[in-house]
Design a protein around this motif. Structure first.
Motif, PDB file in Angstrom:
ATOM      1  N   SER A 222      41.743 137.604  18.915  1.00  0.00           N
ATOM      2  CA  SER A 222      40.997 138.850  19.115  1.00  0.00           C
ATOM      3  C   SER A 222      41.896 140.064  19.279  1.00  0.00           C
ATOM      4  O   SER A 222      41.416 141.194  19.226  1.00  0.00           O
ATOM      5  CB  SER A 222      40.083 138.726  20.342  1.00  0.00           C
ATOM      6  N   PHE A 223      43.201 139.846  19.485  1.00  0.00           N
ATOM      7  CA  PHE A 223      44.066 141.018  19.676  1.00  0.00           C
ATOM      8  C   PHE A 223      45.363 141.012  18.861  1.00  0.00           C
ATOM      9  O   PHE A 223      46.077 142.006  18.847  1.00  0.00           O
ATOM     10  CB  PHE A 223      44.402 141.212  21.163  1.00  0.00           C
ATOM     11  N   TYR A 224      45.667 139.938  18.131  1.00  0.00           N
ATOM     12  CA  TYR A 224      46.916 139.903  17.383  1.00  0.00           C
ATOM     13  C   TYR A 224      47.006 140.985  16.308  1.00  0.00           C
ATOM     14  O   TYR A 224      48.089 141.444  15.970  1.00  0.00           O
ATOM     15  CB  TYR A 224      47.102 138.534  16.727  1.00  0.00           C
ATOM     16  N   ARG A 225      45.863 141.377  15.736  1.00  0.00           N
ATOM     17  CA  ARG A 225      45.915 142.345  14.636  1.00  0.00           C
ATOM     18  C   ARG A 225      45.295 143.696  14.989  1.00  0.00           C
ATOM     19  O   ARG A 225      44.756 144.388  14.135  1.00  0.00           O
ATOM     20  CB  ARG A 225      45.224 141.766  13.403  1.00  0.00           C
ATOM     21  N   ILE A 226      45.358 144.035  16.258  1.00  0.00           N
ATOM     22  CA  ILE A 226      44.881 145.357  16.657  1.00  0.00           C
ATOM     23  C   ILE A 226      45.716 146.437  15.951  1.00  0.00           C
ATOM     24  O   ILE A 226      46.938 146.326  15.853  1.00  0.00           O
ATOM     25  CB  ILE A 226      44.979 145.523  18.193  1.00  0.00           C
ATOM     26  N   GLU A 227      45.017 147.458  15.445  1.00  0.00           N
ATOM     27  CA  GLU A 227      45.686 148.561  14.739  1.00  0.00           C
ATOM     28  C   GLU A 227      45.297 149.885  15.384  1.00  0.00           C
ATOM     29  O   GLU A 227      44.120 150.104  15.681  1.00  0.00           O
ATOM     30  CB  GLU A 227      45.272 148.573  13.264  1.00  0.00           C
ATOM     31  N   PRO A 228      46.238 150.786  15.596  1.00  0.00           N
ATOM     32  CA  PRO A 228      45.914 152.109  16.142  1.00  0.00           C
ATOM     33  C   PRO A 228      44.859 152.805  15.275  1.00  0.00           C
ATOM     34  O   PRO A 228      45.003 152.888  14.062  1.00  0.00           O
ATOM     35  CB  PRO A 228      47.255 152.848  16.102  1.00  0.00           C
ATOM     36  N   ASN A 229      43.783 153.263  15.911  1.00  0.00           N
ATOM     37  CA  ASN A 229      42.698 153.965  15.209  1.00  0.00           C
ATOM     38  C   ASN A 229      42.035 153.106  14.129  1.00  0.00           C
ATOM     39  O   ASN A 229      41.411 153.621  13.204  1.00  0.00           O
ATOM     40  CB  ASN A 229      43.211 155.263  14.576  1.00  0.00           C
ATOM     41  N   GLY A 230      42.179 151.788  14.234  1.00  0.00           N
ATOM     42  CA  GLY A 230      41.569 150.901  13.243  1.00  0.00           C
ATOM     43  C   GLY A 230      41.061 149.641  13.898  1.00  0.00           C
ATOM     44  O   GLY A 230      40.405 149.693  14.942  1.00  0.00           O
ATOM     45  N   LEU A 235      36.941 152.107  16.930  1.00  0.00           N
ATOM     46  CA  LEU A 235      36.551 153.055  15.888  1.00  0.00           C
ATOM     47  C   LEU A 235      36.042 152.282  14.668  1.00  0.00           C
ATOM     48  O   LEU A 235      36.454 151.145  14.426  1.00  0.00           O
ATOM     49  CB  LEU A 235      37.746 153.923  15.493  1.00  0.00           C
ATOM     50  N   GLU A 236      35.170 152.903  13.891  1.00  0.00           N
ATOM     51  CA  GLU A 236      34.638 152.211  12.723  1.00  0.00           C
ATOM     52  C   GLU A 236      35.751 151.926  11.717  1.00  0.00           C
ATOM     53  O   GLU A 236      36.560 152.797  11.401  1.00  0.00           O
ATOM     54  CB  GLU A 236      33.540 153.042  12.064  1.00  0.00           C
ATOM     55  N   ASN A 237      35.791 150.710  11.222  1.00  0.00           N
ATOM     56  CA  ASN A 237      36.781 150.301  10.232  1.00  0.00           C
ATOM     57  C   ASN A 237      36.207 149.149   9.426  1.00  0.00           C
ATOM     58  O   ASN A 237      35.241 148.501   9.834  1.00  0.00           O
ATOM     59  CB  ASN A 237      38.095 149.897  10.903  1.00  0.00           C
ATOM     60  N   ASP A 238      36.784 148.902   8.272  1.00  0.00           N
ATOM     61  CA  ASP A 238      36.239 147.895   7.348  1.00  0.00           C
ATOM     62  C   ASP A 238      36.173 146.504   7.967  1.00  0.00           C
ATOM     63  O   ASP A 238      35.181 145.785   7.806  1.00  0.00           O
ATOM     64  CB  ASP A 238      37.079 147.837   6.070  1.00  0.00           C
ATOM     65  N   THR A 239      37.214 146.096   8.680  1.00  0.00           N
ATOM     66  CA  THR A 239      37.266 144.729   9.217  1.00  0.00           C
ATOM     67  C   THR A 239      36.206 144.504  10.286  1.00  0.00           C
ATOM     68  O   THR A 239      35.437 143.547  10.223  1.00  0.00           O
ATOM     69  CB  THR A 239      38.666 144.426   9.791  1.00  0.00           C
ATOM     70  N   ASP A 240      36.163 145.385  11.286  1.00  0.00           N
ATOM     71  CA  ASP A 240      35.194 145.184  12.368  1.00  0.00           C
ATOM     72  C   ASP A 240      33.758 145.369  11.876  1.00  0.00           C
ATOM     73  O   ASP A 240      32.843 144.683  12.351  1.00  0.00           O
ATOM     74  CB  ASP A 240      35.496 146.127  13.529  1.00  0.00           C
ATOM     75  N   ARG A 241      33.554 146.278  10.912  1.00  0.00           N
ATOM     76  CA  ARG A 241      32.218 146.418  10.330  1.00  0.00           C
ATOM     77  C   ARG A 241      31.803 145.110   9.664  1.00  0.00           C
ATOM     78  O   ARG A 241      30.661 144.668   9.782  1.00  0.00           O
ATOM     79  CB  ARG A 241      32.182 147.560   9.320  1.00  0.00           C
ATOM     80  N   SER A 242      32.737 144.456   8.987  1.00  0.00           N
ATOM     81  CA  SER A 242      32.440 143.200   8.301  1.00  0.00           C
ATOM     82  C   SER A 242      32.155 142.080   9.297  1.00  0.00           C
ATOM     83  O   SER A 242      31.232 141.277   9.102  1.00  0.00           O
ATOM     84  CB  SER A 242      33.611 142.801   7.398  1.00  0.00           C
TER      85      SER A 242
END
Length: 297
Positions: A222-230, A235-242
């Motif tokens: 759940s946290f290995y691929r955290i990205e700033p502002n992504g 914030l809305e982003n393609d991965t979390d929306r999916s």
């Protein structure tokens, strides 16, 4: 090889969800919303009636399923069920609720299924009582008095006595009986056996269930691929929306199956099943029955 290299290699084995457009996300949200509306309307349509015990207990399980469904639809970004100045795009907001719908369907199927005789129902319900008693004792052990702990133990022994005196239970394989009498199991059949009865493919079930578990808890995935502002920032982003779309689609599948079971048990409730136009209260204004609307004005 450094620790970050190991982490990156490990993550490559985890499949990413298919990219989701805004339109696809809204379609998934609308489908789940309609399913929640039907579930609530059906639940209210079957209220205040006398029913056989297995159906009565089934309605209680269904109530908890509906509660998780509402929690999910209210947590989903862009939901009409809430007004918010900002949406939070993270799978963690919905993962636990979607996972609960998966588990809830299995339990509802188990409880609501007509028993072959009274002995079977007695075995099923007393095993549930035993599991509940043992769980309460474990949860409250640290703050319970010796008298309270003794009360839990006495209740558990009484329930074990009922099971040992039950003809249906005593026909179960002795190794399974011993495991069940420990109070760790909620149901007589295993999860895999319940999945087989519901004709749910086990590999897919566990893949989704384990994925949701990573976000219901704070685990590395759940946290290995955290990205700033992504991804993982809220914030809305393609991965979390999916991922959230996946949770909504999972919720739709399992909640629909649960509603099907309730309608099958109470056929006269079918009239209340009208998709997103189903009427119930409380809920969004669009779904309130007319008499409730008049009272509001």
């Amino acid at each position: 090889m450094n620790e970050h290299a190991v982490t990156d290699e490990t993550e490559e084995d985890v499949p990413s969800p298919k990219a989701t457009t805004h339109e696809e996300y809204r379609a998934a949200l609308k489908a789940f919303d309609a399913c929640v509306c039907e579930a609530f309307a059906i639940g209210q349509a079957i209220g205040s009636r006398i029913a056989p015990p297995h159906l009565g207990y089934g309605t209680h399980v269904f109530t908890r399923i509906c509660a998780n469904a509402v929690a999910l639809v209210r947590a989903a970004p862009k939901s009409r069920w809430v007004r918010s100045d900002a949406d939070f795009w993270d799978l963690a907001t919905v993962a636990g609720h979607a996972r609960s719908l998966m588990e809830g369907l299995l339990l509802l199927h188990y409880v609501i299924k007509a028993p072959v005789d009274q002995d079977e129902w007695s075995a099923r319900i007393n095993l549930m009582h035993l599991n509940d008693c043992c769980r309460r004792a474990k949860i409250l052990e640290a703050i319970s008095t010796e008298e309270q702990i003794k009360s839990f133990e006495d209740t558990a022994e009484e329930l074990r006595g009922r099971l040992k005196a039950n003809a249906y239970f005593m026909r179960i394989d002795h190794r399974l009986r011993e495991r069940l009498l420990r109070g760790d199991a909620l149901t007589i059949p295993t999860r895999n056996e319940l999945l087989n009865e519901l004709e749910i493919e086990k590999k897919s079930f566990y893949m989704v269930w384990n994925l949701l578990s990573q976000y219901a808890h704070v685990l590395p995935m759940s946290f290995y691929r955290i990205e700033p502002n992504g991804r993982g920032s809220g914030l809305e982003n393609d991965t979390d929306r999916s991922y959230i779309r996946l949770a909504l689609e999972v919720g739709t599948y399992y909640l629909t199956a649960a509603v099907d079971l309730i309608v099958e048990a109470f056929p006269d409730s079918t009239h209340a099943r009208k998709g997103i136009d189903s009427k119930f209260y409380p809920g969004p204004a669009r779904n309130s029955p007319r008499d409730r609307r008049r009272r509001r004005t």
